[in-house]
Scaffold this motif. Structure first.
Motif, short mmCIF file in Angstrom:
data_model
loop_
_atom_site.label_atom_id
_atom_site.label_comp_id
_atom_site.label_asym_id
_atom_site.label_seq_id
_atom_site.Cartn_x
_atom_site.Cartn_y
_atom_site.Cartn_z
N THR A 65 0.43 -2.82 0.88
CA THR A 65 -0.61 -3.26 -0.05
C THR A 65 -1.87 -2.40 0.11
O THR A 65 -2.56 -2.09 -0.87
CB THR A 65 -0.95 -4.74 0.16
N THR A 66 -2.18 -2.01 1.33
CA THR A 66 -3.32 -1.13 1.55
C THR A 66 -3.08 0.22 0.89
O THR A 66 -3.97 0.80 0.25
CB THR A 66 -3.56 -0.94 3.06
N TYR A 67 -1.87 0.72 1.02
CA TYR A 67 -1.52 2.02 0.45
C TYR A 67 -1.52 1.98 -1.08
O TYR A 67 -1.95 2.93 -1.75
CB TYR A 67 -0.14 2.42 0.95
N ALA A 68 -1.05 0.86 -1.67
CA ALA A 68 -0.91 0.76 -3.13
C ALA A 68 -2.25 0.63 -3.85
O ALA A 68 -2.33 0.93 -5.05
CB ALA A 68 -0.01 -0.42 -3.48
N LEU A 69 -3.27 0.16 -3.17
CA LEU A 69 -4.60 0.04 -3.76
C LEU A 69 -4.60 -0.76 -5.07
O LEU A 69 -5.17 -0.34 -6.08
CB LEU A 69 -5.21 1.43 -4.00
N GLY A 70 -3.94 -1.91 -5.07
CA GLY A 70 -3.99 -2.80 -6.21
C GLY A 70 -2.89 -2.62 -7.23
O GLY A 70 -2.69 -3.48 -8.09
#
Length: 224
Positions: A65-70
């Motif tokens: 989720t941190t990597y996907a940025l929303g």
């Protein structure tokens, strides 16, 4: 158990889940972190973690989720970031080859080549191992041996991969398996004698084996 924990500590309980509950749990976890997760990404995660390792799964989802940025988490994100995803991609590759899905096999191989997750020699070895296990399981079935004996001889002990191996061994035409194994041996000789480099030899092998599997599947359907 809680007596020695400081008052400001956060205690999280990760209960054991049934296999069918992992996907909704992972979806909820991702949404709590502000992200959605695609069905294919969920399938990939569910194939790598069971209900006894929710702490590890939670950590991987938080990282994704941190990597996907929303944005929606994709299966490509999982393959790039999650430990163990490379092994799953190897299974995807060998499954696609043995099932005669040439386009899928080439797509997985291309993705693994770009990421550099496995050298071509290792991937070739894993393909050879799959066919060797199929040949061995088929011979044991013909001799009237049971699943437990096949598991012991092939080293495939997990329930789902073992069932898939036995099902394939029982339905795959022996001449097609033998022809596939000859192709593997010929490719090995071509690489070792310098006729072909390892990467193009692997690509040619993936195409020839999956096309061979597809042709036998087409023949089987036409005979029904």
């Amino acid at each position: 158990f809680l007596d020695g924990i400081p008052g400001d500590a956060v205690v999280r309980e990760f209960k054991t889940l049934r296999k069918q509950d992992i996907r909704p749990w992972a979806t909820k976890r991702a949404r709590e972190q502000g992200a959605d997760i695609s069905p294919r990404a969920l399938d990939r995660l569910a194939s790598m973690f069971d209900g006894n390792h929710l702490g590890e799964l939670a950590g991987e989802i938080d990282k994704l989720t941190t990597y996907a940025l929303g944005r929606t988490i994709t299966v490509q994100d999982v393959d790039e970031l999650v430990a163990g995803a490379t092994d799953q991609m190897v299974w995807d590759l060998t499954d696609a080859i043995i099932e005669g899905r040439t386009d899928r096999a080439l797509a997985v191989l291309r993705q693994m080549t770009i990421s550099g997750s496995r050298p071509p020699q290792v991937l070739t070895f894993m393909i050879v191992r799959q066919y060797r296990q199929l040949l061995l399981a088929q011979a044991m079935l013909q001799d009237g041996l049971g699943v437990s004996q096949i598991a012991a001889e092939t080293g495939v002990r997990s329930e789902y991969p073992l069932k898939k191996l036995v099902d394939r061994a029982g339905s795959y035409p022996a001449p097609v398996l033998e022809q596939a194994y000859r192709q593997l041996l010929e490719s090995d000789v071509a690489v070792k004698t310098g006729v072909l480099d390892a990467q193009p030899a692997l690509e040619m092998l993936v195409v020839s084996l999956s096309e061979l599997a597809r042709s036998q599947r087409t023949t089987a359907v036409s005979r029904r």
